[in-house]
Design a protein around this motif. Sequence first.
Motif, PDB file in Angstrom:
ATOM      1  N   ASP A 181       8.511  -5.203  -5.102  1.00  0.00           N
ATOM      2  CA  ASP A 181       9.006  -3.842  -5.314  1.00  0.00           C
ATOM      3  C   ASP A 181       9.087  -3.507  -6.796  1.00  0.00           C
ATOM      4  O   ASP A 181       8.676  -2.437  -7.234  1.00  0.00           O
ATOM      5  N   ALA A 182       9.671  -4.418  -7.568  1.00  0.00           N
ATOM      6  CA  ALA A 182       9.910  -4.170  -8.985  1.00  0.00           C
ATOM      7  C   ALA A 182      10.376  -5.472  -9.626  1.00  0.00           C
ATOM      8  O   ALA A 182      10.769  -6.413  -8.938  1.00  0.00           O
ATOM      9  N   TYR A 183      10.330  -5.508 -10.951  1.00  0.00           N
ATOM     10  CA  TYR A 183      10.965  -6.608 -11.672  1.00  0.00           C
ATOM     11  C   TYR A 183      11.360  -6.123 -13.053  1.00  0.00           C
ATOM     12  O   TYR A 183      10.958  -5.041 -13.505  1.00  0.00           O
ATOM     13  N   SER A 184      12.176  -6.907 -13.726  1.00  0.00           N
ATOM     14  CA  SER A 184      12.662  -6.530 -15.058  1.00  0.00           C
ATOM     15  C   SER A 184      12.715  -7.765 -15.938  1.00  0.00           C
ATOM     16  O   SER A 184      12.756  -8.900 -15.459  1.00  0.00           O
ATOM     17  N   THR A 185      12.718  -7.526 -17.243  1.00  0.00           N
ATOM     18  CA  THR A 185      12.779  -8.642 -18.185  1.00  0.00           C
ATOM     19  C   THR A 185      13.126  -8.151 -19.584  1.00  0.00           C
ATOM     20  O   THR A 185      12.929  -6.965 -19.899  1.00  0.00           O
ATOM     21  N   GLY A 197       6.507  -1.383  -8.800  1.00  0.00           N
ATOM     22  CA  GLY A 197       5.304  -1.458  -7.992  1.00  0.00           C
ATOM     23  C   GLY A 197       4.873  -0.050  -7.636  1.00  0.00           C
ATOM     24  O   GLY A 197       5.715   0.822  -7.418  1.00  0.00           O
ATOM     25  N   ASN A 198       3.586   0.197  -7.577  1.00  0.00           N
ATOM     26  CA  ASN A 198       3.128   1.556  -7.286  1.00  0.00           C
ATOM     27  C   ASN A 198       2.733   1.737  -5.826  1.00  0.00           C
ATOM     28  O   ASN A 198       2.021   2.668  -5.467  1.00  0.00           O
ATOM     29  N   LYS A 199       3.221   0.826  -4.972  1.00  0.00           N
ATOM     30  CA  LYS A 199       2.989   1.037  -3.543  1.00  0.00           C
ATOM     31  C   LYS A 199       3.837   2.222  -3.084  1.00  0.00           C
ATOM     32  O   LYS A 199       4.834   2.591  -3.716  1.00  0.00           O
ATOM     33  N   LYS A 200       3.444   2.837  -1.982  1.00  0.00           N
ATOM     34  CA  LYS A 200       4.116   4.043  -1.493  1.00  0.00           C
ATOM     35  C   LYS A 200       5.577   3.730  -1.203  1.00  0.00           C
ATOM     36  O   LYS A 200       5.908   2.841  -0.432  1.00  0.00           O
ATOM     37  N   LYS A 201       6.454   4.483  -1.836  1.00  0.00           N
ATOM     38  CA  LYS A 201       7.882   4.272  -1.665  1.00  0.00           C
ATOM     39  C   LYS A 201       8.598   5.583  -1.911  1.00  0.00           C
ATOM     40  O   LYS A 201       8.193   6.371  -2.767  1.00  0.00           O
TER      41      LYS A 201
END
Length: 394
Positions: A181-185, A197-201
């Motif tokens: 979905d996503a991540y951070s750092t 993430g650029n999946k449909k959401k």
Amino acid sequence: MFFGEKLQSVRELNGLSRKELADQLNLSEQAIWQYENQYTVPKFEVVNELKKVFNVRAQFFYTEPFVTNISKVESIAYRAEDREARKKTKMETTFIDFISYFLDKFENKLNLPTSILPLLRDESMQLYNTSVEASDRLLQLESIAENARKKLDVQSNSELLYKLELSGIAILEKNMGPSIDAYSTWTSQQKPFIILGNKKKSAVRRNFDLAHELGHLLLHYKIDMDSLTKDEHKTIEKEANDFASFFLLPKAPFLKDFSAISKKSNPESYLDMKMKYMVSIGALEYRAYKMGLLTFEENRYFCATLNRKDYRKNEPLDEDIPIVRPGKVRSLLDLILKNHLFSLNDILNDYSIDRSFLESLFGLENKFLSKYFEESNRDYFNHSNVVSLFAKDN
């Protein structure tokens, strides 16, 4: 001289394993390993194929590496359901390294305000690391979330992405497959990133992702994500979820709005609040239940209704609320290229890359950069020019 390190970095940047690249080129995995470790040099025909795969020019592989390692595997926070995807984390560090390099190059030409994130992170961690009873942990997280919302000046959740970008967080979209979905750092240069993430959401679920990753950035700095046990990882994921709930649904206004709901166990009763808070119906009810505003029976009926109507995947209004996309990088590129602080042609030539390489890197649509190509005899401003991103007070 062929630089195998460049091949490895651009392969990782594109999320390909050696075997996957080898299959595309009809070569053996061993051959790719030998190229990357400079035991052998690829033939001209192979280099031509590599150009097409990675949107670079042949000279790319014959010039010294320009990207440095500023992102670490252990610093990347994935969502709980993405735990098994950590095997690809090394590739994400390469992506952060490339993105950070070009962002720094472009931002050096601008007068940018100092990011407030490092200071907010230090404030949050100071409170987070204060010893409290287990029963008071949620109150501690709620206090951190309320302070973050205040310092970031988030008046409405509809402006969350914009406010996070304004605070100094680099937010980008990237195709990371169906499981992430996503991540951070944080990088070693103290620059925060959130990658979506650029999946449909839906827009409301993306808002929760943003708040969740903000929680990781503020609470879990310096935690070695790669060495956590399964239970430890669940704990910090729950903390990020709780932070997101507290951040998006501040207690006082939430209580006031919730009091107007007539049938608490009916998902459709939450639609007005969904539009106001830009949060999913499920997240709204969960917050209310944890605050003791619903009975166990009401919560159970609500959850059963969600499942029966398949609202776990698609809720009412999801298609009606537009998804907000990151805009800071687009604005940055537009400002830099329109003011001729850099020539797009010069950038592509200096790094031996194609236009589509930058478009893919920054998550831009195909041909987005085409309008910035200039005639070769254009009189560009010299590189000493500096443009302020923000208007100065008179």
